[in-house]
Design a protein around this motif. Sequence first.
Motif, mmCIF file in Angstrom:
data_model
loop_
_atom_site.group_PDB
_atom_site.id
_atom_site.type_symbol
_atom_site.label_atom_id
_atom_site.label_comp_id
_atom_site.label_asym_id
_atom_site.label_seq_id
_atom_site.Cartn_x
_atom_site.Cartn_y
_atom_site.Cartn_z
ATOM 1 N N UNK A 169 -35.876 -8.816 45.226
ATOM 2 C CA UNK A 169 -36.727 -9.605 46.111
ATOM 3 C C UNK A 169 -36.226 -11.050 46.200
ATOM 4 N N UNK A 170 -35.900 -11.648 45.053
ATOM 5 C CA UNK A 170 -35.401 -13.027 45.048
ATOM 6 C C UNK A 170 -34.079 -13.116 45.806
ATOM 7 N N UNK A 171 -33.226 -12.122 45.626
ATOM 8 C CA UNK A 171 -31.946 -12.099 46.350
ATOM 9 C C UNK A 171 -32.177 -12.050 47.852
ATOM 10 N N UNK A 172 -33.096 -11.210 48.309
ATOM 11 C CA UNK A 172 -33.377 -11.105 49.745
ATOM 12 C C UNK A 172 -33.977 -12.394 50.289
ATOM 13 N N UNK A 173 -34.869 -13.015 49.527
ATOM 14 C CA UNK A 173 -35.480 -14.277 49.968
ATOM 15 C C UNK A 173 -34.426 -15.373 50.068
ATOM 16 N N UNK A 174 -33.558 -15.470 49.067
ATOM 17 C CA UNK A 174 -32.507 -16.483 49.110
ATOM 18 C C UNK A 174 -31.513 -16.228 50.239
ATOM 19 N N UNK A 177 -33.216 -17.399 53.337
ATOM 20 C CA UNK A 177 -33.329 -18.867 53.403
ATOM 21 C C UNK A 177 -31.998 -19.530 53.729
ATOM 22 N N UNK A 178 -30.927 -18.980 53.178
ATOM 23 C CA UNK A 178 -29.625 -19.614 53.366
ATOM 24 C C UNK A 178 -28.730 -18.908 54.368
ATOM 25 N N UNK A 179 -29.317 -18.071 55.195
ATOM 26 C CA UNK A 179 -28.563 -17.402 56.241
ATOM 27 C C UNK A 179 -28.187 -18.433 57.278
ATOM 28 N N UNK A 180 -26.901 -18.535 57.585
ATOM 29 C CA UNK A 180 -26.421 -19.576 58.501
ATOM 30 C C UNK A 180 -26.357 -19.112 59.950
ATOM 31 N N UNK A 181 -26.615 -17.846 60.187
ATOM 32 C CA UNK A 181 -26.575 -17.363 61.551
ATOM 33 C C UNK A 181 -27.863 -17.717 62.256
#
Length: 182
Positions: A169-174, A177-181
């Motif tokens: 879950x934390x991986x998906x949230x991060x 959040x940091x998706x640059x597209x």
Amino acid sequence: MEKISEAFQKVKKHQAVEKMKMLVGFEVEDEESVAAEEGGLMDELNRNCSLSTKQRIHGFAICFAAGLACTFLSMLVFFKPIKFGITFTLGNLLSLGSTAFLVGPKRQVTMMLDPVRMYATAIFLASMIIALFSALYVHSKLLTFLAIILEFGALIWYSLSYIPFARSMVTKVLMACFDTEF
């Protein structure tokens, strides 16, 4: 006939208590598992460290409180990285060790070396060693500070490994959040 019935009731009560202890996390040893154990170091340590439930809870509470105290006191010396590194790492070690009172040292090590959290454990322990080495031997504020950042991240990742699906879950949230597209 009544004696046999009473004996069965005692056995059922004993089994229920043993099941409750297992659910709570206390180690339950039956005669078969004790006889089947091999003479390893952790087995010998577990046999020699037989504590009552009350002693285990007191040991956990004292060790955990001392760990939290060290961790919070480390915030007072935050701008002195060497002192911060020592107190923060000592707090983490005490907090980590406190759970061994509840589940026993053998089960603690087994849980830490579980394939799900083996890498998190290795990074967490290595970061504590690096932080102490940087603070006590090298006396480098920069290296100590970097090791503490690594230790804090490893502590969070290690702690999340005990919560089902927390790391994913934390991986998906991060990632979101940091998706640059756009």
